[in-house]
Design an enzyme around this catalytic site. Structure first.
Site, short mmCIF file in Angstrom:
data_model
loop_
_atom_site.label_atom_id
_atom_site.label_comp_id
_atom_site.label_asym_id
_atom_site.label_seq_id
_atom_site.Cartn_x
_atom_site.Cartn_y
_atom_site.Cartn_z
N ASP A 51 -38.06 72.23 41.42
CA ASP A 51 -37.40 73.53 41.44
C ASP A 51 -36.03 73.45 42.11
O ASP A 51 -35.08 74.09 41.66
CB ASP A 51 -38.29 74.55 42.17
CG ASP A 51 -39.61 74.74 41.45
OD1 ASP A 51 -39.59 75.03 40.24
OD2 ASP A 51 -40.67 74.59 42.09
N THR A 63 -41.67 74.97 44.50
CA THR A 63 -42.35 76.22 44.82
C THR A 63 -43.61 76.24 43.96
O THR A 63 -43.53 76.21 42.74
CB THR A 63 -41.48 77.45 44.50
OG1 THR A 63 -41.03 77.38 43.16
CG2 THR A 63 -40.29 77.53 45.42
N HIS A 69 -51.71 75.90 41.25
CA HIS A 69 -51.74 74.60 41.92
C HIS A 69 -52.87 74.50 42.94
O HIS A 69 -52.89 73.57 43.74
CB HIS A 69 -50.37 74.31 42.56
CG HIS A 69 -49.27 74.27 41.56
ND1 HIS A 69 -48.90 73.11 40.91
CD2 HIS A 69 -48.48 75.25 41.06
CE1 HIS A 69 -47.91 73.39 40.06
NE2 HIS A 69 -47.64 74.67 40.14
N ASP A 97 -49.38 67.07 40.01
CA ASP A 97 -48.55 67.25 41.21
C ASP A 97 -48.61 66.01 42.09
O ASP A 97 -47.57 65.53 42.56
CB ASP A 97 -49.04 68.45 42.03
CG ASP A 97 -48.84 69.78 41.33
OD1 ASP A 97 -48.02 69.86 40.40
OD2 ASP A 97 -49.53 70.75 41.73
#
Length: 164
Positions: A51, A63, A69, A97
């Protein structure tokens, strides 16, 4: 429990969820700007399309929405319908992630995750507190951390020792 919307309406609603320029991204961009940090947004050349990229500090800021997430906070609720589907989908997001952050770290980037709950909701941090945490981490040289409603926490993964 059955979904209260038809498949067509649910699909339309899901497509409407923004993936950039969200309210939490806008709030964070404003705070970074107020603090005098220059940044780039949504760099598709970097893993995870961060981001915010702060080149001068070799920092990446993500973010993360608490639902998408799987953050362990009051904003995350396991869906009552199609539970297996959602848990699998969210689990894949979490794994992606981890992979993206690991890759960025291996490339020498410092990585900060700012959770949605720190930016909005009943327990959000004040602008002053959030800006202070951002400045603290960006200028400190810490390798990996996250900010949530409780403040800032180091989350550095174990890294192998350099060869002797």
């Amino acid at each position: 429990m059955a979904d209260v919307h038809s498949k067509a309406i649910r699909s339309k609603n899901m497509r409407a969820i923004a993936t950039r320029d969200t309210a939490i991204e806008k709030r964070l961009a404003g705070l970074l700007g107020e603090a005098g940090f220059g940044f780039r947004v949504q760099d598709a050349e970097l893993a995870g399309k961060p981001d915010f990229v702060l080149d001068d500090y070799r920092c990446i800021i993500f973010t993360h929405g608490c639902f998408w997430h799987h953050h362990d906070c009051y904003l995350f609720k396991v869906p009552a319908t199609r539970t297996d589907f959602w848990l699998e989908k969210i689990g894949k997001n979490v794994e992606r992630d981890r992979r993206d952050i690991s890759r960025l770290r291996d490339e020498g980037w410092r990585v900060l995750v700012v959770w949605e709950c720190a930016l909005r909701g009943r327990a959000k941090l004040s602008d002053a507190a959030l800006k202070e945490r951002l400045e603290e981490w960006i200028c400190s040289g810490g390798a990996q951390a996250e900010i949530d409603t409780l403040g800032i926490h180091a989350t550095e993964r174990e890294r192998p020792a350099p060869p002797a």
